[in-house]
Design a protein around this motif. Structure first.
Motif, short mmCIF file in Angstrom:
data_model
loop_
_atom_site.label_atom_id
_atom_site.label_comp_id
_atom_site.label_asym_id
_atom_site.label_seq_id
_atom_site.Cartn_x
_atom_site.Cartn_y
_atom_site.Cartn_z
N ALA A 1 0.77 -1.25 0.05
CA ALA A 1 0.00 0.01 0.00
C ALA A 1 0.99 1.34 -0.26
O ALA A 1 0.51 2.10 -0.75
CB ALA A 1 -0.86 0.02 1.26
N ASP B 1 -6.15 1.30 0.56
CA ASP B 1 -5.23 2.59 0.06
C ASP B 1 -5.94 3.41 -0.86
O ASP B 1 -6.92 3.04 -1.50
CB ASP B 1 -3.95 2.27 -0.18
CG ASP B 1 -4.11 1.24 -1.45
OD1 ASP B 1 -4.55 1.45 -2.52
OD2 ASP B 1 -3.33 0.15 -1.64
N VAL C 1 1.96 -5.72 -11.85
CA VAL C 1 1.20 -4.97 -12.85
C VAL C 1 2.02 -3.73 -13.14
O VAL C 1 2.15 -3.67 -14.37
CB VAL C 1 0.09 -4.37 -11.97
CG1 VAL C 1 -1.01 -3.58 -13.03
CG2 VAL C 1 -0.66 -5.55 -11.41
N GLY D 1 10.60 -3.99 -4.82
CA GLY D 1 9.54 -4.94 -5.11
C GLY D 1 10.17 -6.39 -5.43
O GLY D 1 11.32 -6.20 -6.31
N GLY E 1 8.24 -9.00 -6.48
CA GLY E 1 7.17 -9.74 -7.23
C GLY E 1 6.57 -10.90 -6.53
O GLY E 1 5.93 -11.85 -6.83
N LEU F 1 3.01 -11.04 -2.73
CA LEU F 1 1.62 -11.27 -2.47
C LEU F 1 1.56 -13.03 -2.49
O LEU F 1 0.61 -13.55 -1.96
CB LEU F 1 0.75 -10.78 -3.41
CG LEU F 1 0.50 -9.24 -3.49
CD1 LEU F 1 -0.71 -8.76 -4.49
CD2 LEU F 1 -0.46 -8.84 -2.07
P1 ADP Z 1 6.08 -6.56 -5.44
O1 ADP Z 1 7.20 -7.07 -4.96
O2 ADP Z 1 6.22 -6.37 -6.93
O3 ADP Z 1 5.05 -5.66 -4.71
P2 ADP Z 1 3.66 -8.29 -4.75
O4 ADP Z 1 3.65 -10.13 -5.27
O5 ADP Z 1 3.65 -7.66 -3.52
O6 ADP Z 1 5.16 -7.94 -5.81
O7 ADP Z 1 2.54 -7.62 -5.85
C1 ADP Z 1 2.45 -8.05 -7.06
C2 ADP Z 1 1.96 -6.75 -7.96
O8 ADP Z 1 0.68 -6.32 -7.51
C3 ADP Z 1 2.74 -5.75 -7.51
O9 ADP Z 1 3.80 -5.67 -8.62
C4 ADP Z 1 1.95 -4.44 -7.92
O10 ADP Z 1 1.74 -4.10 -9.49
C5 ADP Z 1 0.62 -4.95 -7.65
N1 ADP Z 1 -0.05 -4.39 -6.38
C6 ADP Z 1 0.27 -5.07 -5.08
N2 ADP Z 1 -0.29 -4.32 -4.05
C7 ADP Z 1 -0.86 -3.12 -4.65
C8 ADP Z 1 -1.57 -1.80 -4.35
N3 ADP Z 1 -1.76 -1.90 -2.75
N4 ADP Z 1 -2.03 -1.07 -5.27
C9 ADP Z 1 -1.60 -1.24 -6.48
N5 ADP Z 1 -0.98 -2.22 -7.12
C10 ADP Z 1 -0.44 -3.25 -6.08
#
Ligand code: ADP
Length: 436
Positions: free
Chosen positions: A335, A363, A383, A393, A395, A398
């Motif tokens: 966030a 957020d 994304v 990040g 990736g 999540l």
């Molecule tokens: P990263 O380490 O790239 O953040 P994550 O697995 O945490 O990888 O998230 C995967 C993708 O989801 C991110 O690259 C981002 O594009 C999108 N994302 C995650 N959380 C958010 C958020 N709160 N708002 C917008 N996009 C998000």
């Protein structure tokens, strides 16, 4: 035997007496012969009766004959009974055997010397798309319309298995079926089939994963070795040196974060689910991750975000504290990293009416388009790739959250649309939640 002889002699004697009594003396012999013929006809009828019964082989209704014929019938009846018992037990064994093959997760088809289906279990019929009853006797090459299979059948070389596309439950869900023929008996063939869709998918995922990790590590490594080469070959002044070292440290940090996330993921995958022993205060977890997120926001955003706690009654949650903290802080750090500076972030634990405990982070960031939502928890799926990289990040955030949630019997849910911010929920089942 004696009885038969007595019967014959009696009839011959009666015939002779009848001949002698009813006519002249030379009719005595004719009468005796007639008696013998009558006995033969009578005996023949009894033999026919027995043969008829033998043809039917019905042990429940035996003809009522006396003498040697009665004995023969009795003995035959015993033999037939024995054979019937044997056949019944063979039938039962065959039924058991077929039921066992039916229960097998692999497909089994028996083919005759001409390649016609003699028998098939349901699994094979499902794998190859035919009807196990209606298509009995059909040529298997007409049922399995795959050029690879046709060539395999024709080649006569069955030392290897082949893979064909299966019919699948829906056209959108194609299956991969592995087939191998094992010849047996007199030119007969045993065709075994296996659904290898999941194995292939796992293989593809493993290959993709290795390619992704290599790619993720190669980029910072290339940058790092570029700087090392520059520093070795060009004399740099103090300020350039400091700047280069700063950039190198950034890349090293990136690799470290990646390796650390990879280790976290492999630990989550390789260890048993946490027990329900430890009860943790939801408020304590929340305060910890919110403080961390405020620190992160101050470090990377100008102005910093407004991070608020969603006030709600605290409760106990059970599980692995370090895992829950890691999942919660991943959601909050996302966030912070994806919401522009000065944006609003709210986080809190809520006890649902169905007994579940849900941690939510909302957020006011850019939001996520619907087509990305189903894939967000895939490893290395991003994304906004450049924003992810810029903010450190990997990736994998999540993917870690999803694993933690699943290991605790819960799940992760995302509500988001472009331009309207995002809300991530991590729900724990009622069995892991206790009111205070
Ligand atoms: P990263 O380490 O790239 O953040 P994550 O697995 O945490 O990888 O998230 C995967 C993708 O989801 C991110 O690259 C981002 O594009 C999108 N994302 C995650 N959380 C958010 C958020 N709160 N708002 C917008 N996009 C998000």
């Amino acid at each position: 035997m004696i009885r038969r002889l007595v019967e014959l002699l009696l009839l011959v004697f009666l015939g002779a007496v009848w001949g002698w009594y009813s006519a002249a003396a030379n009719w005595t012999l004719a009468g005796a012969l007639l008696g013998a013929v009558v006995w033969s006809i009578f005996d023949g009828l009894r033999a026919r009766h027995m043969l008829r019964w033998l043809n039917k082989a019905d042990v429940t209704r035996t003809p009522n004959l006396s003498g040697v014929w009665g004995d023969l019938i009795d003995r035959n009846r015993k033999i037939l009974k024995k054979l019937e018992k044997k056949a019944q037990s063979s039938d039962a064994r065959l039924e058991d055997f077929l039921a066992a093959i039916q229960a097998s997760p692999n497909g089994v088809v028996l083919l005759d010397a001409l390649g016609r289906i003699e028998w098939s279990n349901l699994t094979a019929a499902e794998h190859l798309g035919f009807d196990p009853q209606r298509d009995l006797g059909q040529y298997v090459r007409n049922m399995v319309r795959s050029p690879v299979f046709t060539a395999y059948m024709a080649s006569g070389d069955y030392n290897h298995e082949i893979q064909i596309d299966g019919p699948g439950p829906k056209p959108s869900q194609p299956t991969k079926i592995s087939l191998q023929i094992h010849p047996y008996g007199k030119k007969k063939k045993l065709l075994l089939s296996r659904d290898v869709t999941a194995v292939q998918l796992a293989d593809t995922m493993r290959r993709d994963f290795v390619a992704n990790v290599s790619h993720e590590i190669r980029t910072p490594l290339t940058v790092l070795s570029g700087f090392v080469e520059t520093m070795q070959s060009i004399p740099l002044d103090e300020s350039d040196r400091t700047r280069y070292l700063g950039l190198m440290s950034q890349q090293a940090q990136r690799m470290q974060t990646l390796v650390s996330d990879l280790l976290t993921l492999s630990r989550l995958e390789g260890s048993p689910s946490p027990g329900a022993g430890e009860w943790i205060d939801s408020q304590e977890l929340l305060t910890h991750v919110v403080q961390e997120a405020r620190g992160l926001s101050q470090a990377i955003a100008r102005p910093a975000h407004v991070i608020e706690i969603d006030e709600a009654p605290a409760f106990w949650v059970s599980g692995a504290k370090s895992e829950l903290l890691s999942a919660m802080s991943n959601l909050l750090s996302n966030a912070v990293r994806y919401t522009p500076g000065g944006g609003q972030i709210r986080a809190g634990w809520h006890l649902q009416s169905d007994g579940r405990g849900v941690f939510s982070v909302a957020d006011s960031g850019p939001g996520i388009a619907a087509e990305h939502l189903p894939r967000l928890t895939e490893r290395f799926y991003r994304v906004d790739r450049s924003r992810s990289r810029e903010t450190g990040g990997t990736g994998l955030g999540l993917a870690i959250v999803k694993h933690v949630a699943q290991r605790h019997g819960g799940q992760i849910q995302v509500e988001s649309s472009l331009g309207e911010g995002s809300t991530f929920h991590m729900a724990l089942p009622a069995s892991r939640v206790r009111a205070r």
